[in-house]
Enzyme design. Structure first.
Site, PDB file in Angstrom:
ATOM      1  N   GLY A 103       6.097 -12.045 -28.730  1.00  0.00           N
ATOM      2  CA  GLY A 103       5.386 -12.843 -27.930  1.00  0.00           C
ATOM      3  C   GLY A 103       4.821 -14.263 -28.564  1.00  0.00           C
ATOM      4  O   GLY A 103       5.124 -15.232 -27.895  1.00  0.00           O
TER       5      GLY A 103
ATOM      6  N   ARG B 231       4.594 -16.714 -41.451  1.00  0.00           N
ATOM      7  CA  ARG B 231       3.124 -17.286 -41.521  1.00  0.00           C
ATOM      8  C   ARG B 231       2.211 -16.407 -40.613  1.00  0.00           C
ATOM      9  O   ARG B 231       2.762 -16.353 -39.468  1.00  0.00           O
ATOM     10  CB  ARG B 231       3.314 -18.809 -41.075  1.00  0.00           C
ATOM     11  CG  ARG B 231       1.957 -19.548 -41.308  1.00  0.00           C
ATOM     12  CD  ARG B 231       2.112 -20.852 -40.715  1.00  0.00           C
ATOM     13  NE  ARG B 231       2.460 -21.839 -41.482  1.00  0.00           N
ATOM     14  CZ  ARG B 231       2.682 -23.237 -41.021  1.00  0.00           C
ATOM     15  NH1 ARG B 231       2.899 -23.275 -39.873  1.00  0.00           N
ATOM     16  NH2 ARG B 231       3.054 -24.070 -42.082  1.00  0.00           N
TER      17      ARG B 231
ATOM     18  N   LYS C 161       6.809 -14.727 -37.912  1.00  0.00           N
ATOM     19  CA  LYS C 161       7.495 -13.467 -37.325  1.00  0.00           C
ATOM     20  C   LYS C 161       6.816 -12.591 -36.562  1.00  0.00           C
ATOM     21  O   LYS C 161       5.696 -12.613 -36.535  1.00  0.00           O
ATOM     22  CB  LYS C 161       8.126 -12.730 -38.683  1.00  0.00           C
ATOM     23  CG  LYS C 161       9.014 -13.683 -39.505  1.00  0.00           C
ATOM     24  CD  LYS C 161       9.541 -12.817 -40.838  1.00  0.00           C
ATOM     25  CE  LYS C 161      10.484 -13.525 -41.571  1.00  0.00           C
ATOM     26  NZ  LYS C 161      10.863 -13.157 -42.902  1.00  0.00           N
ATOM     27  N   GLY C 162       7.479 -11.518 -35.919  1.00  0.00           N
ATOM     28  CA  GLY C 162       6.688 -10.719 -35.319  1.00  0.00           C
ATOM     29  C   GLY C 162       5.931  -9.585 -36.114  1.00  0.00           C
ATOM     30  O   GLY C 162       6.286  -9.352 -37.248  1.00  0.00           O
TER      31      GLY C 162
ATOM     32  N   GLU D 191       4.964  -4.293 -34.506  1.00  0.00           N
ATOM     33  CA  GLU D 191       5.703  -3.272 -34.622  1.00  0.00           C
ATOM     34  C   GLU D 191       5.921  -2.950 -36.009  1.00  0.00           C
ATOM     35  O   GLU D 191       6.145  -1.675 -36.254  1.00  0.00           O
ATOM     36  CB  GLU D 191       6.942  -3.299 -33.633  1.00  0.00           C
ATOM     37  CG  GLU D 191       6.564  -3.367 -32.231  1.00  0.00           C
ATOM     38  CD  GLU D 191       7.631  -3.721 -31.210  1.00  0.00           C
ATOM     39  OE1 GLU D 191       8.583  -2.984 -30.823  1.00  0.00           O
ATOM     40  OE2 GLU D 191       8.006  -4.969 -30.911  1.00  0.00           O
TER      41      GLU D 191
END
Lengths: 697, 337
Positions: free
Chosen positions: A507, A583, A656-657, A660
């Protein structure tokens, strides 16, 4: 090398912009959308696991005052698109799994709808069903691809040869249980059909993506997208289960279309969540690992067996992390799937990586034991210089730094010896790695408009409680070079430009990139002193895109487990994670996400287990009293830390995500600690006290 | 969900009369179990008779040194009562190990012992269950049996189609403590009051699994007496479960050492009722409570235990688990002395 956005608002721990509204109860969720004279719908479910409906008796319902409609296959509207059989509800007499919707009742009150649903009588011609996954199920097949489009199998080198000749080998089978996403807010919709209106269908729906939901509904009902509006300002948790529409949304729309002008509310009950909202397949993972005397891997292989439903294929990409995690000259990954008469599996937090970091990370612990080597050191020794799968350099990879910092914070070097006893408790420590790919979706558009002295940013994104309401303004503020208070971001409505699903931890990367493009275009066009109403749009596909690097977030989790010497009860007093995830845009919301993921991983390790009864053909512990998730008393000192990572390749925010990765590896760390405490190696989750009784004094 | 009438009678006598004369009537106490059952369709009463304000909400001292607990006293209030905490720690501990703070604020002394099994098939009206629908069969046999009985059952793999088959357990923690304390239950019925010794309140399935207790339709618990314990008496409750809070017992142990050479042991999570380990008690009477002796006594108690296989791995682990838990509980009690 691309330059990152100069961070000013980014990196600050801005409080949640929607926090006060949520705490005060003024944030409205889908089911409580204020509407005039709502009607209530209740789903009726099949009570046989496989068969055909031969008769429907509605006579008892017809006598009830206040029942507005009863929809079954006999009278429900014919849908325009029925290829997705999970969503093609009430289109024929076939029952493909127990609990499948066979009707929907709409009434003046929710109590009346449920009463009427109880009084409907369905007669079935039941057929013998097959709902039990076994490692040698005769129906196992090789799917064309696995979830997210990954190849089903990969192979390089000679695994068998390495297993035959290596200094140390591990060959074991591991299993993860079936899991059900159980967000606090069940799947719910308020739907309104008004044929005369310019936008006839409005769906206030709890979803991870208003635009993807709209596209699916448009296809199913044969409506133009512009004739549907989907609204979702707030979501009470999704974890993937609200990433794609499920049958409840189609039924809500159907119910509304059966009662033009009347808003209809439809929520799944907690019990129905265990049939209709997706779930994670159980997995059986046969691992082979071989290493030389120094601990360098000579081979690593994972052969996965898992299930899907007979009416719709979802093949979880469980073997995928084994393809890239560690260096090894020989490697094999395979997926075999059995299509059963069961509900449809779907996304659940970190599909692929979550179960796929269990078997391998326990197998590495077993290998470390065989080599008499520190499991942290074993992982460090197998650090690959470039992505073993693609051959590309890493955009950034700081697994080793995470392992070292985690070991330091945890006090790993001074950990107690195996089998250590402290009073009534046996104490063990464990470690495992975490990983999650860095994704950015291909399409999303943001609009920036100057309005009354402030900047309005509109994008049809979703905030699952993760923090999008808060972090997108931070990104927009830095991209526009204005204070964050000067930015208002609007999300959660298809009236705003098209945005991707909140899935794959993508997202912030995706929507943020679109916002930065739009902000840049805005400044290019209107400069630093815009006029009221000045407006421009930007697409993520105009953002720089790197395809020369392999991009992943990494992490390491350390845990202390205590096992009661009398009873085998398990407690986890400490769970520390250190992550390298680019970041961090907002430390406050990021920490919540990481701790939440780790807690869900702890829950998977110790508690979660959808008990499948293959005779009945359903999950039998289908409520939150019987399907255990970790409660507060189980969650003690959970800490999430991160290292500063500068990654210019992933996107202009350098993010980065993080949604999860926290759940990956946790269960393995717990299992490894239980082994150190008790000497018992539990290879099938969850780790419950009965599995360690044999190792107690 | 089936509509029902709701009544709030003026006194116990009227409540008893109302329920006794209406076969479809039930009493409502705190509602922590019944309301769930109304929603699930497990209970389908015609009439719900609210008795919460009719019985005493006080804990009073009895002349013999015991305590009388009014049926409307909540679990939270009872657990916090200083006399209970000091004189009957087994009861306070059992209460606090049950449910959650919110539920304990609602649950009553009269209602808690009458809560029904959490067998997942009992709670799912789409599956067969002799307890919910007499004669329909027992889906639990060979199914998910982790929470099911090992004592007082007809055997390994009883006939699932037989009308008498039921392998459910009673879920109450409080009831296990009350069984070990030899509490006395005051029951008001249409024909007057009677006293039921707590260990005899609950029954085994025998030929009718639909009946959890010996109470007749219309009989209402109005109070529970705790007999006095000598000053040096010790007691403790130990509950073993799958998570640290808000879970039913896999096994639990209520141990009372009155100080006269006896020990009273009641087990939870192992049978259709709170299980008084009479055989073990008998063996241990007058004997020093060494670990060896307790282990041996429990071995004797458990010779009749029948593990049930199941799709979830079954419940055979309960046999060593309950033995270990009893040994540990008695050991810790002895250390207190």
């Amino acid at each position: 090398m691309p330059e990152l956005l100069d961070p000013r608002a980014i990196g600050t721990d801005l409080a949640r912009r929607d926090g006060a509204a949520k705490v005060c109860g003024t944030a409205t969720y889908a089911f409580e959308t204020p509407v005039e004279r709502p009607a209530f719908a209740h789903i009726v479910q099949a009570t046989v696991p496989l068969g055909r409906i031969t008769a429907v008796d509605t006579s008892a319902v017809d006598a009830l005052d206040g029942v507005l409609a009863v929809l079954t296959a006999g009278n429900a509207e014919r849908l325009a698109w029925t290829d997705d059989r999970e969503l093609a509800v009430l289109q024929d007499d076939e029952v493909a799994f127990r609990g499948q919707p066979v009707g929907v009742v709409i009434a003046e009150t929710s109590e009346l709808a449920r009463q009427a649903a109880d009084l409907l009588r369905f007669t079935y011609d039941e057929r013998e069903h097959d709902s039990e996954l076994t490692v040698d199920h005769p129906g196992l097949y090789k799917p064309d691809k696995v979830n997210a489009g990954f190849p089903t199998d990969t192979a390089e080198g000679d695994v068998a040869g390495a297993m035959a000749t290596a200094h140390a080998t591990v060959e074991q089978t591991y299993a993860t249980a079936m899991y059900h996403n159980n967000p606090l807010e069940p799947h719910a919709t308020t739907a309104l059909w008004d044929a005369e209106a310019e936008v006839p269908l409005t769906l206030w729906d709890s979803t991870q993506g208003v635009h993807p939901a709209r596209s699916t509904v448009a296809k199913i009902f044969g409506l133009e997208r512009e004739r549907i509006r989907v609204v979702c300002p707030y979501v009470g948790g999704g974890f993937g289960s609200k990433g794609t529409p499920h049958a409840n949304l189609v039924l809500a729309a159907m119910a509304a279309r059966a009662l033009p002008g009347r808003p209809v509310r439809l929520a799944l009950t907690r019990q129905q969540m265990f049939f209709l909202a997706g779930y994670r397949t159980p997995t059986i993972q046969r691992m082979q690992v071989a290493a030389d005397r120094t601990g360098r891997l000579q081979a690593i292989a994972i052969d996965v067996v898992e299930q899907t439903s007979r009416i719709k294929e979802f093949a979880e990409q469980t073997g995928v992390p084994t393809r890239m995690m560690y260096a090894s000259p020989s490697r094999r990954t395979t997926h075999r799937v059995a299509a059963l008469d069961v509900p449809v599996p779907s996304w659940m937090r970190a599909p692929g990586e979550c179960p796929g970091m269990f078997g391998p990370e326990v197998a590495l612990d077993e290998l470390a034991e065989a080599l008499e080597m520190d499991p942290v050191e074993l992982r460090i020794r197998n650090e690959p210089e470039k992505d073993p799968e693609s051959g590309k350099p890493w955009s950034s990879r700081n697994l080793v730094a995470c392992l070292r910092e985690g070991a330091e914070r945890f006090g790993w070097a001074d950990r107690p010896p195996a089998g250590h006893r402290d009073g009534d408790w046996l104490v063990g420590t464990g470690v495992a790695s975490s990983v999650y790919p860095t994704y950015r979706q291909a399409s999303s558009t943001a609009t920036v408009r100057f309005e009354a002295g402030r900047y309005a940013v509109e994008i049809g994104a979703a905030d699952l409680g993760t923090g999008a309401w808060t972090v997108l303004p931070q990104i927009a503020a830095d991209a526009l070079d204005v204070p964050v208070d000067d930015v208002e971001v609007r999300i959660g409505d298809t009236r705003y430009p098209r945005a991707s699903v909140a899935g794959g931890s993508s997202g912030t990367n995706t929507w943020g990139s679109a916002i930065v493009v739009a902000a840049g275009a805005f400044r290019d066009k209107f400069g630093g002193d815009p006029a009221d109403g000045d407006e421009v749009s930007g697409d993520v596909d105009q953002a720089e895109r790197d395809s020369d690097h392999a991009a992943y977030a990494f992490g390491a989790q350390f845990t202390e487990v205590r096992v009661h010497a009398d009873t085998g009860e398990l407690r986890v007093p400490r769970l520390y994670g250190v992550f390298a995830a680019g970041r961090i845009v907002n430390p406050r919301t990021a920490r919540s996400q990481l701790i939440g993921g780790m807690t869900m991983g702890l829950s998977m390790a110790l508690h979660e287990n959808s008990v499948w009864d293959p005779r009945v053909g359903q999950v039998v512990n289908h409520d939150l009293a019987e399907y255990h998730i970790s409660v507060n008393a189980d969650v003690a000192d959970v800490q999430a830390h991160w290292i500063d990572e500068h990654d210019p390749w992933v996107n202009v925010m350098g993010s980065k995500g993080i949604g999860e990765i926290g759940i990956t590896g946790t269960a393995a760390a717990v299992v490894n600690a239980v082994h150190r405490a008790t000497g018992i190696r539990v290879r099938d989750l969850p780790v419950t006290l009965d599995k360690v009784l044999a190792g107690l004094p | 969900m089936k509509p029902f009438s709701y009544a709030r009678p003026a006194d116990v006598a009227e409540a008893v009369r109302t329920v006794a004369t209406e076969p479809g009537a039930v009493f409502l106490g705190g509602g922590t179990n019944l309301v769930d059952h109304l929603k699930l369709g497990v209970a389908r009463p015609e009439l719900v008779v609210d008795v919460r304000r009719l019985t005493s909400r006080a804990v009073v001292d009895l002349e013999d040194g015991g305590l009388r607990i009014g049926a409307a006293v909540t679990n939270a209030e009872l657990a916090a009562d200083r006399r209970v905490r000091e004189r009957y720690p087994v009861l306070a501990q059992a209460l606090l190990s049950g449910a959650t703070g919110q539920l304990r604020n609602m649950a009553t002394t009269g209602g808690n012992p009458l809560q029904r099994t959490r067998c997942v098939y009992f709670q799912d009206v789409t599956t067969a269950c002799n307890k919910r629908e007499p004669g329909s069969g027992c889906t639990a046999v060979g199914g998910s049996t982790r929470n099911h009985a090992i004592l007082g059952t007809p055997g390994v793999l009883p006939d699932p189609t037989a009308a008498e088959t039921c392998i459910a357990t009673h879920p109450s923690d409080m009831a296990v403590a009350l069984a070990a304390l030899d509490a006395l239950v005051h029951v008001q019925g249409p024909a007057g009051e009677r006293l039921v010794p707590f260990p005899e309140l609950h029954r085994l399935p025998d030929d009718d699994p639909s009946r959890d207790t010996v109470l007749e339709h219309g009989e209402l618990i109005t109070a529970i007496d705790l007999p006095p314990l000598a000053a040096g008496a010790r007691s403790a409750y130990r509950k073993v479960r799958d998570r640290a809070s808000y879970a039913f017992a896999l096994v639990s142990v209520a141990a009372v050492v009155p100080g006269d050479g006896e020990i009273r042991l009641a087990l939870g999570g192992v049978a259709h009722k709170p299980w008084r380990a009479r055989r073990a008690e008998e063996i241990l009477r007058g004997a020093p409570l060494t670990e060896h002796a307790v282990r041996g006594a429990m071995e004797a108690e458990l010779t009749a235990a029948q593990p049930q296989p199941g799709v979830d791995g079954g419940n055979g682990f309960k046999i060593p688990l309950v033995q270990r838990t009893v040994v540990a509980t008695v050991r810790d009690l002895a250390l207190e002395a």
